[in-house]
Write a protein that holds these residues in place. Structure first.
Motif, PDB file in Angstrom:
ATOM      1  N   SER A 193      12.989  -3.742   9.734  1.00  0.00           N
ATOM      2  CA  SER A 193      11.636  -4.531  10.652  1.00  0.00           C
ATOM      3  C   SER A 193      10.550  -3.188  10.044  1.00  0.00           C
ATOM      4  O   SER A 193       9.206  -2.665  10.081  1.00  0.00           O
ATOM      5  N   SER A 194      11.083  -1.944  10.143  1.00  0.00           N
ATOM      6  CA  SER A 194      10.299  -0.139  10.150  1.00  0.00           C
ATOM      7  C   SER A 194      10.058  -0.764   8.840  1.00  0.00           C
ATOM      8  O   SER A 194       9.346  -0.154   8.285  1.00  0.00           O
ATOM      9  N   ALA A 195      11.363  -1.323   7.549  1.00  0.00           N
ATOM     10  CA  ALA A 195      10.016  -0.528   6.338  1.00  0.00           C
ATOM     11  C   ALA A 195       8.787  -1.865   5.924  1.00  0.00           C
ATOM     12  O   ALA A 195       7.431  -1.329   5.546  1.00  0.00           O
ATOM     13  N   GLU A 196       8.816  -3.080   6.382  1.00  0.00           N
ATOM     14  CA  GLU A 196       7.362  -3.601   6.646  1.00  0.00           C
ATOM     15  C   GLU A 196       6.357  -2.839   7.909  1.00  0.00           C
ATOM     16  O   GLU A 196       5.578  -2.708   7.230  1.00  0.00           O
ATOM     17  N   GLU A 197       6.765  -1.667   8.394  1.00  0.00           N
ATOM     18  CA  GLU A 197       6.097  -0.886   9.233  1.00  0.00           C
ATOM     19  C   GLU A 197       5.731  -0.419   8.668  1.00  0.00           C
ATOM     20  O   GLU A 197       4.755   0.575   8.673  1.00  0.00           O
ATOM     21  N   LYS A 198       6.469   0.493   7.863  1.00  0.00           N
ATOM     22  CA  LYS A 198       5.674   1.489   7.049  1.00  0.00           C
ATOM     23  C   LYS A 198       5.224   1.414   5.518  1.00  0.00           C
ATOM     24  O   LYS A 198       3.974   2.195   5.418  1.00  0.00           O
ATOM     25  N   MET A 199       5.347   0.247   5.319  1.00  0.00           N
ATOM     26  CA  MET A 199       4.217  -0.550   3.838  1.00  0.00           C
ATOM     27  C   MET A 199       3.170  -0.445   4.810  1.00  0.00           C
ATOM     28  O   MET A 199       1.949  -0.405   4.135  1.00  0.00           O
ATOM     29  N   ARG A 200       2.822  -1.048   5.948  1.00  0.00           N
ATOM     30  CA  ARG A 200       1.602  -1.222   6.818  1.00  0.00           C
ATOM     31  C   ARG A 200       1.156  -0.508   6.926  1.00  0.00           C
ATOM     32  O   ARG A 200      -0.397  -0.254   6.284  1.00  0.00           O
ATOM     33  N   GLU A 201       1.431   1.003   7.156  1.00  0.00           N
ATOM     34  CA  GLU A 201       0.774   2.120   7.446  1.00  0.00           C
ATOM     35  C   GLU A 201       0.380   2.755   5.976  1.00  0.00           C
ATOM     36  O   GLU A 201      -0.858   2.780   5.231  1.00  0.00           O
ATOM     37  N   GLY A 202       1.292   2.386   4.739  1.00  0.00           N
ATOM     38  CA  GLY A 202       1.376   3.220   3.761  1.00  0.00           C
ATOM     39  C   GLY A 202       0.173   2.481   3.226  1.00  0.00           C
ATOM     40  O   GLY A 202      -0.773   2.623   2.229  1.00  0.00           O
ATOM     41  N   MET A 203      -0.715   1.180   3.284  1.00  0.00           N
ATOM     42  CA  MET A 203      -1.476  -0.159   2.908  1.00  0.00           C
ATOM     43  C   MET A 203      -2.979   0.303   3.473  1.00  0.00           C
ATOM     44  O   MET A 203      -3.621   0.567   3.259  1.00  0.00           O
ATOM     45  N   GLN A 204      -2.383   1.587   4.555  1.00  0.00           N
ATOM     46  CA  GLN A 204      -4.092   1.801   5.490  1.00  0.00           C
ATOM     47  C   GLN A 204      -4.304   3.019   4.775  1.00  0.00           C
ATOM     48  O   GLN A 204      -5.602   3.943   4.550  1.00  0.00           O
ATOM     49  N   THR A 205      -3.130   3.921   3.733  1.00  0.00           N
ATOM     50  CA  THR A 205      -3.322   5.331   3.383  1.00  0.00           C
ATOM     51  C   THR A 205      -3.630   5.290   1.489  1.00  0.00           C
ATOM     52  O   THR A 205      -4.053   6.530   1.094  1.00  0.00           O
ATOM     53  N   GLY A 206      -2.879   4.282   1.636  1.00  0.00           N
ATOM     54  CA  GLY A 206      -3.054   4.203  -0.902  1.00  0.00           C
ATOM     55  C   GLY A 206      -1.398   4.496  -0.474  1.00  0.00           C
ATOM     56  O   GLY A 206      -1.578   4.565  -2.128  1.00  0.00           O
ATOM     57  N   HIS A 207      -0.497   4.198  -0.020  1.00  0.00           N
ATOM     58  CA  HIS A 207       0.173   4.774  -0.657  1.00  0.00           C
ATOM     59  C   HIS A 207       0.977   3.087  -0.701  1.00  0.00           C
ATOM     60  O   HIS A 207       2.206   2.930   0.741  1.00  0.00           O
ATOM     61  N   VAL A 208       0.637   2.625  -1.648  1.00  0.00           N
ATOM     62  CA  VAL A 208       1.369   1.191  -1.680  1.00  0.00           C
ATOM     63  C   VAL A 208       2.304   1.023  -3.053  1.00  0.00           C
ATOM     64  O   VAL A 208       2.264   2.125  -4.231  1.00  0.00           O
ATOM     65  N   LEU A 209       2.719   0.187  -3.302  1.00  0.00           N
ATOM     66  CA  LEU A 209       3.473  -0.198  -5.114  1.00  0.00           C
ATOM     67  C   LEU A 209       2.385  -0.755  -5.784  1.00  0.00           C
ATOM     68  O   LEU A 209       1.410  -1.411  -5.709  1.00  0.00           O
ATOM     69  N   PRO A 210       2.625  -0.084  -6.913  1.00  0.00           N
ATOM     70  CA  PRO A 210       1.924  -1.676  -7.727  1.00  0.00           C
ATOM     71  C   PRO A 210       2.452  -2.539  -8.216  1.00  0.00           C
ATOM     72  O   PRO A 210       3.012  -3.114  -8.009  1.00  0.00           O
ATOM     73  N   LYS A 211       0.831  -3.665  -8.136  1.00  0.00           N
ATOM     74  CA  LYS A 211       1.008  -5.100  -7.919  1.00  0.00           C
ATOM     75  C   LYS A 211       2.454  -5.556  -8.737  1.00  0.00           C
ATOM     76  O   LYS A 211       3.528  -6.368  -8.337  1.00  0.00           O
ATOM     77  N   SER A 212       2.590  -5.296  -9.756  1.00  0.00           N
ATOM     78  CA  SER A 212       3.682  -5.208 -11.614  1.00  0.00           C
ATOM     79  C   SER A 212       4.954  -5.093 -10.824  1.00  0.00           C
ATOM     80  O   SER A 212       6.458  -6.095 -10.772  1.00  0.00           O
ATOM     81  N   LEU A 213       5.051  -3.936  -9.658  1.00  0.00           N
ATOM     82  CA  LEU A 213       6.463  -4.208  -9.230  1.00  0.00           C
ATOM     83  C   LEU A 213       7.051  -5.032  -8.347  1.00  0.00           C
ATOM     84  O   LEU A 213       7.943  -5.123  -7.416  1.00  0.00           O
ATOM     85  N   ILE A 214       6.070  -5.438  -7.469  1.00  0.00           N
ATOM     86  CA  ILE A 214       5.371  -6.347  -5.827  1.00  0.00           C
ATOM     87  C   ILE A 214       6.136  -7.201  -6.223  1.00  0.00           C
ATOM     88  O   ILE A 214       7.403  -8.269  -6.121  1.00  0.00           O
ATOM     89  N   VAL A 215       5.844  -8.209  -7.547  1.00  0.00           N
ATOM     90  CA  VAL A 215       6.032  -9.309  -8.078  1.00  0.00           C
ATOM     91  C   VAL A 215       7.378  -9.586  -7.966  1.00  0.00           C
ATOM     92  O   VAL A 215       8.374 -10.492  -8.437  1.00  0.00           O
ATOM     93  N   LYS A 216       8.245  -8.049  -8.905  1.00  0.00           N
ATOM     94  CA  LYS A 216       9.897  -8.061  -9.124  1.00  0.00           C
ATOM     95  C   LYS A 216      10.916  -8.606  -7.472  1.00  0.00           C
ATOM     96  O   LYS A 216      11.080  -8.176  -7.933  1.00  0.00           O
ATOM     97  N   VAL A 217       9.988  -7.273  -6.737  1.00  0.00           N
ATOM     98  CA  VAL A 217      10.947  -7.576  -5.876  1.00  0.00           C
ATOM     99  C   VAL A 217      11.017  -9.045  -4.866  1.00  0.00           C
ATOM    100  O   VAL A 217      12.142  -9.509  -4.152  1.00  0.00           O
ATOM    101  N   LEU A 218       9.989 -10.283  -4.868  1.00  0.00           N
ATOM    102  CA  LEU A 218       9.843 -11.418  -4.583  1.00  0.00           C
ATOM    103  C   LEU A 218      10.977 -11.650  -5.168  1.00  0.00           C
ATOM    104  O   LEU A 218      11.658 -12.211  -3.749  1.00  0.00           O
ATOM    105  N   PRO A 219      11.633 -12.478  -6.119  1.00  0.00           N
ATOM    106  CA  PRO A 219      12.395 -12.876  -5.986  1.00  0.00           C
ATOM    107  C   PRO A 219      14.028 -12.306  -5.875  1.00  0.00           C
ATOM    108  O   PRO A 219      15.592 -13.237  -4.926  1.00  0.00           O
ATOM    109  N   GLN A 220      13.958 -10.876  -5.806  1.00  0.00           N
ATOM    110  CA  GLN A 220      14.891 -10.298  -5.033  1.00  0.00           C
ATOM    111  C   GLN A 220      15.292 -11.303  -3.181  1.00  0.00           C
ATOM    112  O   GLN A 220      16.170 -10.963  -2.838  1.00  0.00           O
ATOM    113  N   LEU A 221      14.786 -10.860  -2.872  1.00  0.00           N
ATOM    114  CA  LEU A 221      13.995 -10.913  -1.342  1.00  0.00           C
ATOM    115  C   LEU A 221      14.284 -12.650  -1.208  1.00  0.00           C
ATOM    116  O   LEU A 221      14.677 -13.173  -0.060  1.00  0.00           O
TER     117      LEU A 221
END
Length: 592
Positions: A169-197
């Protein structure tokens, strides 16, 4: 008069005895220092209970510390500040040589971890390769460090999972905070995380990773205990795990994907250059700059290419080196397996082949047992070969995990160098001997400095001929390929994170200079993107250990004993490279 004299003498003796007793009660400086080191270790385990479990200390198996919570972050910061301050109470001249090294290492630990707080790494807590959720998956399988032997063990895991769910739950909160400040993963890595989840959102319990321990309930459990645990795990998976992973998956698929970076390197984030400088120092334990490392990488790539040309000529291949890479990648004779177990058997046969020669290079060997296993299915497609240490007490073996996603495409040309690196005498010797040491304080037995640890493992790849391996030119080419792979990392990692290279540019540079498959290279480049600087540690450490061996050999001449050199390198445990160099220089001086 005699009675008074005797009485006075008795008083004097009693007072003297009391003073002596008082002296004995006052701990020496060494005892005080040892107490500080032990206290640091114990407090560190409380802050990092998963580390305790992996070390075989099962006092905290039911605890999961939410490393992303503000409360935990404050505790960790205070921890390092406190022990950094305590070190000032122990002047170097009052400590033994070994104690001075421990003091220097602990000072390094405090400084590098405190510097981490100056950056925003916690805003990208999940990636496809390194993040906590992946290791928790290993523990959940029931075949890793988390024990599942007693009813209490099973209950502890349920409690630990509660803490882990808070982390998700905290991970999502931190990622939302990162979205506001420009600290986010490259899209090409997000694609690789999705099937793992997504793989952990299935409701078929027999196929769910977190239900695995129930499928292996010990025979000694009563039927009532089995029923109670089965019900509890069903509820945990269906009511908590699956919804938590589904929520995180949907968030990363939709909102987070939209906010993902187009850039490949950490330069694409605010403060990226400063963070990369920190990562270089953290992983190489040197003060080298990104530019220096990039140039060193280019030089090493050129040197290794010339060695590869010699092998190409030896086997009679007439095309250019790039064509030879393609030939090696696609040579069906180097893909002989039809069953995953054959891959495991091949690694075990490599061990058998080198076993008679090992005593020529090492007169101290670990007692911790060792196994080769296939990487678990849930992470196999994105995983590299790796070593998981055994427990401190040696009851859990060290494990060399190798991914075999498509056995018929598994190429054996680099298996000998891979075994030397991940297994023996690489990570298994270095880590196990450290854990088994009776001389090192506890906190040094579980430390990991990538420059030293990965540097040692890569150095071990060069020992193949001395150990009776590399008799096949393709296996020797595999060793050169593995070294080239690490040299390329110096170029590619710095290219991505300090020179504006794209993911595609990094992939192409790798394809042009090594024989790894394109799928493997893509996975590797994305690994560098996820953890800037880590990939630099291997070659930097290897070159330093080679340099120290060469120096010792030249200065000591006939007095040089390779086994003693290896003992000197290994007996310290993991240390920053500058401290290792100081130690070896002192050893050379004492023996010359």
């Amino acid at each position: 008069m005699k009675k008074i004299t005797v009485f006075l003498v008795s008083l004097v003796l009693l007072a003297s005895c009391k003073q002596e007793a008082k002296k004995e009660e006052i701990p020496s400086l060494s005892e005080e220092f040892a107490a500080v080191l032990d206290s640091y270790y114990e407090e560190d385990l409380k802050l990092n209970p998963i580390n305790a479990t992996t070390a075989g200390d099962h006092r905290y198996d039911d605890v999961f510390a939410n490393s992303l919570s503000d409360e935990h972050i404050a505790k960790v910061k205070a921890h390092f500040e406190n022990y950094k301050a305590q070190l000032a109470n122990f002047p170097d001249e009052a400590l033994t040589e070994s104690e001075q090294l421990s003091k220097a290492i602990l000072a390094w630990e405090c400084d590098i971890n405190l510097n981490e707080f100056n950056h925003k790494a916690s805003l990208t807590p999940i990636d496809q390769m390194w993040s906590t959720n992946l290791f928790m998956g290993q523990l959940a399988s029931g075949s890793s460090a988390q024990p599942f032997n007693t009813v209490e063990d099973y209950q502890k895991w349920i409690k630990r999972v509660e803490g882990y769910l808070a982390w998700l739950s905290s991970a999502e909160e931190k990622m939302r905070e990162g979205m506001q400040t420009g600290h986010v993963l490259p899209k090409s890595l997000i694609v690789k995380v999705l099937p793992q989840l997504e793989s952990l959102t299935i409701t078929d319990l027999d196929k769910h990773l977190f239900f695995s321990p129930i499928k292996n309930l010990p025979d000694g459990f009563t039927e009532a205990e089995k029923l109670e645990l089965t019900t509890a795990y069903e509820q945990m998976v269906k009511d908590k795990i699956v919804p938590a992973y589904q929520k995180l998956h949907d968030f990363m698929r939709d909102e987070y994907m939209e906010a993902g970076r187009e850039s490949s390197g950490i330069q694409g984030e605010p403060d990226g250059d400063a963070y990369y400088a920190h990562q270089i120092r953290k992983y190489t334990t040197t003060n080298m700059t990104a530019s220096q490392i990039h140039e060193l990488g280019l030089s090493e790539v050129a040197r290794i290419r010339s060695e590869m040309e010699k092998v190409k000529e030896q086997v009679g291949f007439e095309g250019d080196l790039k064509a030879f890479f393609d030939y090696v990648r696609n040579n069906k004779e180097l893909m002989p397996f039809t069953e995953p177990q054959q891959v495991i058997a091949n690694f075990n046969s490599i061990h058998d082949q080198m076993r008679p020669q090992i005593e020529k290079l090492f007169d101290v060997k670990p007692k911790t047992p060792f196994e080769v296993r296939r990487t678990e299915a849930f992470r196999e497609k994105s995983a590299s070969a790796e070593y998981n240490p055994g427990s401190l007490d040696g009851t859990r073996p060290g494990i060399f995990y190798t991914p075999i996603p498509e056995v018929t495409k598994y190429n054996v040309y680099s298996d000998e160098s891979l075994f030397l690196h991940e297994a023996i005498p690489g990570h298994h010797y270095q880590i196990s001997l450290t854990q088994e040491s009776e001389e090192l304080p506890k906190f040094r037995k579980t430390l990991w400095y990538s420059g030293y640890g990965e540097g040692w493992a890569l150095y071990c790849e060069s020992l193949g001929k001395e150990l009776g391996l590399y008799t096949d030119p393709y296996q020797y080419f595999g060793m050169l390929g593995a070294e080239m792979h690490r040299a390329i990392r110096l170029v590619v990692d710095t290219g991505l994170h300090s020179k504006g290279w794209t993911r595609e540019q990094a992939i192409q540079y790798s394809l042009d200079n090594e024989a790894e498959s394109e799928a493997s290279i893509i996975s590797e480049v994305e690994r560098y993107m996820a953890n800037p600087g880590q990939a630099l540690s291997y070659k930097i450490g290897q070159l330093k250990i080679r340099e120290l061996r060469q120096k010792a050999s030249e200065v000591l001449g006939d007095k040089f004993d390779i086994r003693q050199f290896h003992n000197q390198v290994l007996e310290t445990g993991c240390v920053p490279l500058a401290l290792l160099e100081t130690k070896i220089d002192q050893w050379i001086q004492e023996n010359s």
